[in-house]
Design a protein around this motif. Structure first.
Motif, PDB file in Angstrom:
ATOM      1  N   SER A  35       2.394 -33.735   9.967  1.00  0.00           N
ATOM      2  CA  SER A  35       1.609 -34.667  10.757  1.00  0.00           C
ATOM      3  C   SER A  35       0.396 -35.060   9.933  1.00  0.00           C
ATOM      4  O   SER A  35       0.032 -34.381   8.970  1.00  0.00           O
ATOM      5  N   GLY A  36      -0.225 -36.165  10.292  1.00  0.00           N
ATOM      6  CA  GLY A  36      -1.405 -36.606   9.571  1.00  0.00           C
ATOM      7  C   GLY A  36      -1.080 -37.529   8.411  1.00  0.00           C
ATOM      8  O   GLY A  36       0.083 -37.834   8.121  1.00  0.00           O
ATOM      9  N   VAL A  37      -2.132 -37.976   7.734  1.00  0.00           N
ATOM     10  CA  VAL A  37      -2.038 -38.986   6.682  1.00  0.00           C
ATOM     11  C   VAL A  37      -2.790 -38.498   5.442  1.00  0.00           C
ATOM     12  O   VAL A  37      -3.969 -38.155   5.526  1.00  0.00           O
ATOM     13  N   TYR A  38      -2.110 -38.469   4.304  1.00  0.00           N
ATOM     14  CA  TYR A  38      -2.768 -38.089   3.054  1.00  0.00           C
ATOM     15  C   TYR A  38      -3.808 -39.147   2.673  1.00  0.00           C
ATOM     16  O   TYR A  38      -3.520 -40.351   2.649  1.00  0.00           O
ATOM     17  N   LEU A  39      -5.002 -38.693   2.331  1.00  0.00           N
ATOM     18  CA  LEU A  39      -6.021 -39.575   1.775  1.00  0.00           C
ATOM     19  C   LEU A  39      -5.775 -39.734   0.284  1.00  0.00           C
ATOM     20  O   LEU A  39      -5.588 -38.754  -0.431  1.00  0.00           O
ATOM     21  N   GLY A  40      -5.788 -40.961  -0.187  1.00  0.00           N
ATOM     22  CA  GLY A  40      -5.614 -41.218  -1.603  1.00  0.00           C
ATOM     23  C   GLY A  40      -6.661 -42.193  -2.110  1.00  0.00           C
ATOM     24  O   GLY A  40      -7.233 -42.969  -1.332  1.00  0.00           O
ATOM     25  N   ILE A  41      -6.912 -42.171  -3.410  1.00  0.00           N
ATOM     26  CA  ILE A  41      -7.923 -43.068  -3.971  1.00  0.00           C
ATOM     27  C   ILE A  41      -7.691 -43.289  -5.457  1.00  0.00           C
ATOM     28  O   ILE A  41      -7.187 -42.400  -6.160  1.00  0.00           O
ATOM     29  N   LEU A  42      -8.014 -44.503  -5.919  1.00  0.00           N
ATOM     30  CA  LEU A  42      -8.139 -44.791  -7.342  1.00  0.00           C
ATOM     31  C   LEU A  42      -9.616 -44.704  -7.670  1.00  0.00           C
ATOM     32  O   LEU A  42     -10.417 -45.470  -7.144  1.00  0.00           O
ATOM     33  N   GLY A  43     -10.005 -43.793  -8.514  1.00  0.00           N
ATOM     34  CA  GLY A  43     -11.418 -43.593  -8.811  1.00  0.00           C
ATOM     35  C   GLY A  43     -11.918 -44.455  -9.947  1.00  0.00           C
ATOM     36  O   GLY A  43     -12.541 -43.952 -10.889  1.00  0.00           O
ATOM     37  N   ALA A  44     -11.682 -45.769  -9.867  1.00  0.00           N
ATOM     38  CA  ALA A  44     -12.135 -46.681 -10.917  1.00  0.00           C
ATOM     39  C   ALA A  44     -13.449 -47.358 -10.525  1.00  0.00           C
ATOM     40  O   ALA A  44     -13.799 -48.401 -11.078  1.00  0.00           O
ATOM     41  N   ASP A  45     -14.149 -46.766  -9.580  1.00  0.00           N
ATOM     42  CA  ASP A  45     -15.422 -47.315  -9.136  1.00  0.00           C
ATOM     43  C   ASP A  45     -16.561 -46.778 -10.005  1.00  0.00           C
ATOM     44  O   ASP A  45     -16.372 -45.852 -10.787  1.00  0.00           O
ATOM     45  N   ARG A  46     -17.750 -47.311  -9.840  1.00  0.00           N
ATOM     46  CA  ARG A  46     -18.864 -46.947 -10.714  1.00  0.00           C
ATOM     47  C   ARG A  46     -19.352 -45.526 -10.458  1.00  0.00           C
ATOM     48  O   ARG A  46     -19.924 -44.904 -11.359  1.00  0.00           O
ATOM     49  N   ARG A  54     -15.455 -35.775   1.383  1.00  0.00           N
ATOM     50  CA  ARG A  54     -14.133 -35.283   1.765  1.00  0.00           C
ATOM     51  C   ARG A  54     -13.232 -35.262   0.540  1.00  0.00           C
ATOM     52  O   ARG A  54     -13.224 -36.196  -0.262  1.00  0.00           O
ATOM     53  N   LYS A  55     -12.470 -34.192   0.390  1.00  0.00           N
ATOM     54  CA  LYS A  55     -11.448 -34.174  -0.650  1.00  0.00           C
ATOM     55  C   LYS A  55     -10.374 -35.198  -0.321  1.00  0.00           C
ATOM     56  O   LYS A  55     -10.168 -35.569   0.824  1.00  0.00           O
ATOM     57  N   HIS A  56      -9.672 -35.630  -1.355  1.00  0.00           N
ATOM     58  CA  HIS A  56      -8.545 -36.537  -1.185  1.00  0.00           C
ATOM     59  C   HIS A  56      -7.289 -35.846  -1.712  1.00  0.00           C
ATOM     60  O   HIS A  56      -7.337 -35.156  -2.731  1.00  0.00           O
ATOM     61  N   ALA A  57      -6.188 -36.058  -1.024  1.00  0.00           N
ATOM     62  CA  ALA A  57      -4.948 -35.348  -1.351  1.00  0.00           C
ATOM     63  C   ALA A  57      -4.113 -36.055  -2.409  1.00  0.00           C
ATOM     64  O   ALA A  57      -3.132 -35.497  -2.901  1.00  0.00           O
ATOM     65  N   MET A  58      -4.495 -37.277  -2.761  1.00  0.00           N
ATOM     66  CA  MET A  58      -3.683 -38.064  -3.694  1.00  0.00           C
ATOM     67  C   MET A  58      -4.595 -38.903  -4.581  1.00  0.00           C
ATOM     68  O   MET A  58      -5.495 -39.587  -4.084  1.00  0.00           O
ATOM     69  N   TYR A  59      -4.359 -38.808  -5.893  1.00  0.00           N
ATOM     70  CA  TYR A  59      -5.134 -39.603  -6.838  1.00  0.00           C
ATOM     71  C   TYR A  59      -4.201 -40.543  -7.591  1.00  0.00           C
ATOM     72  O   TYR A  59      -3.127 -40.134  -8.039  1.00  0.00           O
ATOM     73  N   LEU A  60      -4.619 -41.785  -7.703  1.00  0.00           N
ATOM     74  CA  LEU A  60      -3.788 -42.818  -8.311  1.00  0.00           C
ATOM     75  C   LEU A  60      -4.146 -43.013  -9.777  1.00  0.00           C
ATOM     76  O   LEU A  60      -5.327 -43.121 -10.132  1.00  0.00           O
ATOM     77  N   ALA A  61      -3.117 -43.049 -10.602  1.00  0.00           N
ATOM     78  CA  ALA A  61      -3.295 -43.345 -12.026  1.00  0.00           C
ATOM     79  C   ALA A  61      -2.163 -44.274 -12.457  1.00  0.00           C
ATOM     80  O   ALA A  61      -1.046 -44.187 -11.942  1.00  0.00           O
ATOM     81  N   TYR A  62      -2.460 -45.156 -13.389  1.00  0.00           N
ATOM     82  CA  TYR A  62      -1.443 -46.057 -13.928  1.00  0.00           C
ATOM     83  C   TYR A  62      -1.067 -45.608 -15.339  1.00  0.00           C
ATOM     84  O   TYR A  62      -1.930 -45.195 -16.118  1.00  0.00           O
TER      85      TYR A  62
END
Length: 556
Positions: free
Chosen positions: A166-177, A192-200
């Protein structure tokens, strides 16, 4: 024309961030425009009467009865003044005035309204002031839907790989300043911690610092944080170059060695003409299946994510590899104030997502990358207030209205990088305090998961994390429920105050998205609709609807 940008070892193909594409990239522009017009037809409340003020009893609530969001507003107001952001201080002062007026403290409200206007003038901001951003529109239209929590069987299937109970994983691309690709900073920035990190990862790109093809450094950081890695793996040389060779096999073995859950978003946005792997659905399916089979053999910790862009949607089925080859379905989903180079604030991510969800909800779904534009670089126009409302849609409503959404990754890309790579839109949360504050508040909900381990534990309040539209709930449910109202107003405006009444008696109210309340349905008359009313910051009626629920309730 597409622009290829290498940003801190991240390979990104950018024709202006995969959405609202230039006309020359879409031969079916007219069809897309027609689809947008169909979305507008969802608006089912007709012409509205002139704004009416809300009349409340002039009895101030006790301190412990004040809504928790009021303390949040006061905290943000203090921080804004400390940072000399008088425009932001004006906004929160205006909200406080709205609260006082809603509870009958008219003198205090008048003083706060005046303070808000004074702060706004002193700020010199050219953006839309808060009282203009939520002003009712005569003859405007609105859409109101009512949802209630309840145990809803989503699918009679075993869970997919890494699907949370149940619930929704938090994810983020940390390309911000602020984060600047250092995942370890995310918790301190967003609380808050995030459960998913995006990388290309560019196709055949060699990671010199780790002697690998797989982004080992990112994986190590994710592992330390109890998170997963979502990888945009992009065959930049075209599909002909995708072979069962040592490059792919080594990448797979290195993915396995990382020891973390990996969501492999292979050749995403294949439905868009801006990527070199677009145009041959049959070959795309063949290559996707090849990568799936190699990962299944070499890297069982990899979940295959099939992830098109939200537009154009007419060719998606042709590119679908088949259920047996897809673990998760992902979508790129953006909200921008300009569509096809024309200002358009009428549609949002929910409008675009509805038909996609209906087609693919048999799989767990992630918003594999999504964001809200709050500043248009081309025209130099600030849409800070509109952007805040869209973040509310994205994190307040979207996963609650569509329960098969199990992960949302925000494409947090800095203003500087946007300008350097020729983008028109700014998505960086840190550049818009209103969006930033609301994002931080919404993700504190237990509804969101900050680590992968949280997804393996079903909370005791699991029934409160799944919602159904009133009219779709089974009869005889226990009386105590959580309810929320999805309210879509003209031009993307948002109310400040929402009330729930029956027989002209208020049964509950809310001051923040998603307008969620706790209520005992057994205390209501099932034969009488529940009236949902949205008010502006001046307590003028913006929208109203009677929602019947007789067919879904029985007296307890």
């Amino acid at each position: 024309m597409k622009t290829i940008a290498i940003v801190n070892e991240v390979f990104i193909i950018q024709p202006e961030r995969y959405h609202r594409k230039p006309r020359k990239l879409f031969p079916l522009t007219a069809a897309i425009g027609a689809a947008a017009a169909m979305f507008a037809c969802y608006l089912w409340l007709g012409g509205m009467s002139a704004p009416q003020p809300l009349v409340m009893e002039a009895t101030a609530p006790k301190q412990d009865e004040r809504p928790s969001v009021l303390a949040w507003w006061e905290q943000q107001l203090t921080l804004a003044l400390e940072m000399n952001r008088k425009d932001i201080a004006a906004d929160y002062t205006y909200r406080k005035a709205a609260y006082d007026k809603s509870v009958g403290n008219n003198d205090e409200a008048s003083q706060l309204y005046a303070q808000s206007e004074s702060l706004w003038r002193e700020s010199g901001s050219e953006a839309e002031p808060p009282w203009q951003a939520d002003a009712p529109i005569a003859g405007g239209s609105a859409e109101i839907e009512l949802y209630a929590s309840g145990i809803t069987p989503l699918a009679s299937r075993p869970p997919a790989k890494f699907e949370p109970s149940s619930g929704v994983y938090l994810g983020i691309l940390g390309a911000d300043r602020r984060v600047a690709f250092d995942f370890s900073k995310v918790e301190s920035v967003y609380g808050r911690k995030h459960a998913m990190y995006l990388a290309y990862v560019g196709w055949r790109k060699y990671q010199t610092d780790t002697d690998s093809y797989f982004p080992i450094r990112n994986a190590q950081r994710a592992k330390e944080l109890g998170a997963s890695l979502q990888i945009g793996w992009e065959p930049r040389y075209g599909l002909e170059d995708v072979q069962d060779d040592e490059y792919v096999r080594r990448f797979a073995r290195e993915a396995k060695a990382s020891g973390i859950p990996v969501f492999l978003r292979y050749a995403s946005e294949m439905n868009g003409a801006w990527v070199p792997w677009h145009g041959d659905p049959q070959q795309y399916v063949e290559k996707f299946r090849l990568i799936h089979d190699i990962m299944k053999e070499e890297a069982p910790n990899v979940a295959m994510v099939w992830s098109p862009n939200f537009l154009p949607a007419d060719s998606l089925d042709d590119y679908y590899p088949g259920d047996e080859y897809v673990d998760w379905v992902g979508f790129s989903l953006y909200a921008t104030p300009y569509a096809m180079e024309k200002l358009d604030l009428t549609t949002n991510q929910i409008d675009y997502f509805r038909p996609l969800y209906d087609k693919y909800a048999h799989k767990p779904i992630m918003i594999s990358e999504g964001a809200v534009s709050h500043y248009h670089l081309k025209t130099g126009t600030d849409f800070a207030k509109w952007g805040e409302g869209q973040i509310g849609n994205m994190y307040g409503f979207l996963p609650r209205m569509f329960p098969q959404i199990k992960a949302i990754t925000y494409f947090n890309f800095s203003k500087q990088r946007a300008a350097q790579t020729g983008m028109e839109h700014v998505y960086d949360l840190g550049e818009n305090p209103l969006m930033d504050h609301l994002y931080q508040r919404l993700i504190q909900s237990d509804y969101y998961l900050g680590t992968m381990d949280e997804g393996n534990r079903r909370p005791s309040s699991a029934e409160d994390s799944t919602y159904s539209k009133i009219g779709e709930l089974p009869a005889g449910l226990p009386g105590k429920r959580k309810l929320f109202a999805y309210i879509k107003l003209q031009d993307g405006r948002q109310p400040v105050f929402v009330t729930y009444t029956q027989n002209d008696k208020m049964v509950a109210s809310s001051y923040e998205i998603p307008w969620e309340i706790d209520i005992d349905l057994s205390g209501l008359d099932p034969k009488i609709p529940l009236k949902i009313t949205a008010y502006s910051g001046k307590m003028e009626k913006m929208a109203e609807s009677d929602i019947p629920f007789q067919s879904t309730m029985t007296r307890q």
